[in-house]
Design an enzyme around this catalytic site. Structure first.
Site, PDB file in Angstrom:
ATOM      1  CE  LYS A 207      -2.893   0.392  -6.452  1.00 64.30           C
ATOM      2  NZ  LYS A 207      -3.494   1.085  -5.321  1.00 64.30           N
ATOM      3  CD  GLU A 213      12.726   2.038  -4.678  1.00 63.97           C
ATOM      4  OE1 GLU A 213      11.882   2.031  -5.608  1.00 63.97           O
ATOM      5  OE2 GLU A 213      12.824   2.960  -3.856  1.00 63.97           O
ATOM      6  N   GLY A 267      -1.679   0.151  -1.530  1.00 60.69           N
ATOM      7  CA  GLY A 267      -0.517  -0.700  -1.240  1.00 60.69           C
ATOM      8  C   GLY A 267      -0.465  -1.133   0.223  1.00 60.69           C
ATOM      9  NE  ARG A 268      -1.442   4.278   3.526  1.00 59.44           N
ATOM     10  CZ  ARG A 268      -1.464   4.978   2.403  1.00 59.44           C
ATOM     11  NH1 ARG A 268      -0.682   4.634   1.394  1.00 59.44           N
ATOM     12  NH2 ARG A 268      -2.257   6.016   2.265  1.00 59.44           N
ATOM     13  CD  GLU A 353       2.871   5.179   2.132  1.00 60.86           C
ATOM     14  OE1 GLU A 353       3.864   5.452   1.443  1.00 60.86           O
ATOM     15  OE2 GLU A 353       2.379   4.035   2.173  1.00 60.86           O
ATOM     16  CG  HIS A 384      16.355  -4.923  28.280  1.00 56.60           C
ATOM     17  ND1 HIS A 384      16.882  -5.132  29.534  1.00 56.60           N
ATOM     18  CD2 HIS A 384      15.293  -5.757  28.164  1.00 56.60           C
ATOM     19  CE1 HIS A 384      16.174  -6.088  30.141  1.00 56.60           C
ATOM     20  NE2 HIS A 384      15.209  -6.485  29.334  1.00 56.60           N
ATOM     21  CE  LYS A 512       7.968   6.395  -5.272  1.00 55.40           C
ATOM     22  NZ  LYS A 512       6.786   5.820  -5.893  1.00 55.40           N
TER      23      LYS A 512
HETATM   24  C1  G6Q Z   1       1.486   2.095  -0.038  1.00 50.09           C
HETATM   25  C2  G6Q Z   1       2.295   2.904  -0.912  1.00 50.09           C
HETATM   26  C3  G6Q Z   1       3.667   2.356  -1.228  1.00 50.09           C
HETATM   27  C4  G6Q Z   1       3.682   1.285  -2.321  1.00 50.09           C
HETATM   28  C5  G6Q Z   1       5.115   1.085  -2.795  1.00 50.09           C
HETATM   29  C6  G6Q Z   1       5.225   0.008  -3.846  1.00 50.09           C
HETATM   30  O1  G6Q Z   1       0.341   2.331   0.260  1.00 50.09           O
HETATM   31  O2  G6Q Z   1       1.576   3.188  -2.055  1.00 50.09           O
HETATM   32  O3  G6Q Z   1       4.330   1.863  -0.113  1.00 50.09           O
HETATM   33  O4  G6Q Z   1       3.128   0.116  -1.849  1.00 50.09           O
HETATM   34  O5  G6Q Z   1       5.615   2.291  -3.279  1.00 50.09           O
HETATM   35  O6  G6Q Z   1       4.471   0.320  -4.973  1.00 50.09           O
HETATM   36  P1  G6Q Z   1       4.192  -0.735  -6.060  1.00 50.09           P
HETATM   37  O7  G6Q Z   1       3.411  -1.860  -5.452  1.00 50.09           O
HETATM   38  O8  G6Q Z   1       3.434  -0.049  -7.145  1.00 50.09           O
HETATM   39  O9  G6Q Z   1       5.526  -1.254  -6.551  1.00 50.09           O
END
Ligand code: G6Q
Length: 546
Positions: A207, A213, A267-268, A353, A384, A512
């Site tokens: 996003k 990462e 994001g989620r 989250e 199990h 972070k």
């Molecule tokens: C989700 C969070 C988080 C996000 C990641 C990746 O709701 O905001 O999990 O999706 O940190 O972020 P980017 O899509 O910006 O790389």
């Protein structure tokens, strides 16, 4: 409006009711009401929720519904669908529902109807996925792109991972999907060692397009591709999904090959947007749209069904009942479907989250529990492992059992055994086995009096442990859409009752920030102020890495 939920009338009634009700056994409620199993069940299309094996009676539900009214849940739901800026800390609308608004009725954010943009991106996704799947958009050496590598993390990874696995039966015959999320070099190595650059399409999903990462992994993959096919290959083998065109261009991806989404999509909550590109590449846009259709049906149900028959509302209310009154602070999700094995991880992010918050929307620290710890795994495997604690541990963990009636792989008796196990768990957790029953069983099996008395307590089960059973006909794109939207809205209901912002995630920031300050120290360029433990750990790792 009362902003502290614990001060509402309904909360007080629930607290009082809890004192009288807490010891009530579900098995007695079933004995008293022969119709409990049908009374407390709702269906929507081919999704059926049986919530009868929960610790509540009619009065409980009545008070919970009063609570929903008292916190103005109906208005809060409407505010979300209408594009109001309900993510108050970030001053953003929350419109994953617009992404699957299949009727395309206008949805306004700041006076702008967002539906044309959403539909334009869906159309672009269709054009691109068709071109890749039919071999018209080819790789640098003219080969068809059949290996999809999604590079993203968190919300830009978990949805694609979960949904592609769930819908494996719908993949094009020649497609392979891989996911790289972790910064650990092994994640890149695992994938890159298996794939052929000539047939690989990398989908970089971020996003913000600033996530360390994802960008580090993407750079490593780009270098790998350039080493094999040259600099020009990047245009044919990399596409991006982002809200940040400038950063995408800076990375070297042609913005024609960028799929846009918007800051009103968290994001989620984003797998319904272009973040689901890898899903669409695997299963085709038609199937992707069926997933949107399923979610849309759940959205309409959530928005319009009376609360007493509203699946996400019922689930959310029971969630609050357990978390805040029984103090059951964990929650398990067990899909009896191998292809749904990543659903618990997906829901873990969605729930934890969203509702792992301590400050309410009035900028006050809350005085009650918020989101539970969510975990789970595919049945029967987890029977199990952690089911021991669920049956005989000292903590009660409400569970969701998800059961498709028909398998994509009806081989011999496999599926009937699987379903029998799911249903048996629900019944066993509810009924339990008294010490007396255990003793009688042991005696019947021929154990000596001494052995009966030695073993009867170990063999007893407290029971009265709640489960929801969610049956779907078959795990297809439509049902998956319904299921995921159901959980999104359940989380919404809980967050709305707790009066928290379920749509920010400020809690991931501190770690972070600290990582960014420790990195130069590990690399030997700086030294910082740390506690004695962290300082020693930095030194130890530096020494070991020499
Ligand atoms: C989700 C969070 C988080 C996000 C990641 C990746 O709701 O905001 O999990 O999706 O940190 O972020 P980017 O899509 O910006 O790389």
């Amino acid at each position: 409006m009362e902003n502290n939920v614990t001060k509402t009338k309904a909360w007080k009634k629930l607290a009082l009711h809890y004192r009288f009700f807490k010891k009530t056994e579900m098995k007695d409620l079933f004995a008293l009401d022969a119709r409990r199993g049908s009374r407390y069940a709702v269906s929507l299309g081919s999704l059926y929720l049986d919530y009868s094996k929960n610790r509540f009676n009619e009065k409980t539900m009545q008070h919970l519904l009063e609570l929903a009214d008292e916190v103005h849940l109906k208005e809060k739901i409407e505010a979300m669908f209408a594009g109001e800026k309900i993510n108050r800390t970030e001053n953003r609308a929350v419109l994953h529902t617009a992404l699957r608004n299949r009727a395309s009725t206008p949805v306004y954010v700041d006076g702008r109807d967002v539906m044309p943009e959403i539909n334009a991106v869906l159309a672009k996704m269709k054009k691109f996925t068709d071109a890749v799947r039919y071999g018209e958009f080819k790789g640098e050496t003219g080969k068809k792109l059949t290996t999809i590598v999604n590079i993203g993390i968190g919300g830009s990874d978990l949805g694609p991972v979960m949904a592609t696995a769930a819908l494996k039966e719908y993949w094009a015959k020649d497609v392979q999907c891989h996911f790289i999320s972790n910064i650990d070099g092994s994640a890149c190595d695992d994938v890159l060692s298996k794939i052929d650059p000539e047939t690989t399409l990398f989908v970089i999903v971020s996003k913000t397009f600033t996530t360390i990462e994802t960008l580090t992994n993407a750079r490593t993959c780009r270098k790998w591709l350039i080493d094999a096919l040259g600099e020009f290959a990047v245009a044919k083998h990399f596409v991006a999904v982002s809200t940040n065109a400038a950063e995408v261009a800076k990375f070297g991806i042609n913005t024609d090959n960028m799929f846009e989404f918007w800051d009103f999509v968290g994001g989620r909550y984003s797998m319904w947007s272009a973040v689901g590109l890898s899903i669409a590449l695997a299963i085709g846009m038609e199937n992707f749209e069926k997933m949107l259709d399923g979610a849309y049906e759940m959205d309409n149900h959530f928005r319009s069904a009376p609360f007493a028959e509203n699946i996400p509302v019922i689930l959310g209310l029971l969630g609050v009942w357990y978390d805040n009154f029984f103090n059951f602070h964990s929650y398990g999700v067990v899909p009896y479907d191998q292809d749904l094995r990543y659903l618990p991880a997906y829901l873990q992010q969605l729930d934890m989250e969203s509702n792992g918050k301590s400050v309410n929307l009035n900028n006050k620290f809350v005085k009650h529990a918020t989101g539970p710890v969510l975990f789970g795994g595919a049945g029967t495997d987890v029977q199990h492992s952690f089911f021991q604690l669920l049956h005989q541990g000292t903590q009660v963990v409400p569970l969701d059992l998800i059961v498709p009636a028909i398998s994509h792989n009806e081989i011999g008796e496999h599926h009937e055994i699987l379903v029998a196990n799911a249903l048996a768990q629900g019944e066993a957790l509810m009924r339990g086995k008294t010490v007396g029953e255990a003793a009688a069983e042991l005696a019947k099996s021929g154990k000596s009096v001494t052995d009966v008395s030695r073993l009867k307590r170990y063999k007893s089960f407290a029971g009265n442990r709640p489960t929801n059973t969610i049956v779907i006909k078959k795990l297809d794109p439509y049902a998956l859409g319904m299921l995921v939207a159901m959980y999104e809205h359940k989380v919404f209901v809980e967050g709305a009752i707790w009066n928290i912002d379920s749509f920010d995630q400020m809690g991931v920031e501190l770690g972070k920030q600290m990582a960014l300050s420790i990195l130069p120290e590990l690399q030997g360029h700086a030294s910082g102020l740390h506690d004695s433990s962290t300082r020693r750990l930095i030194e130890l790792v530096k020494k070991l890495r020499k």
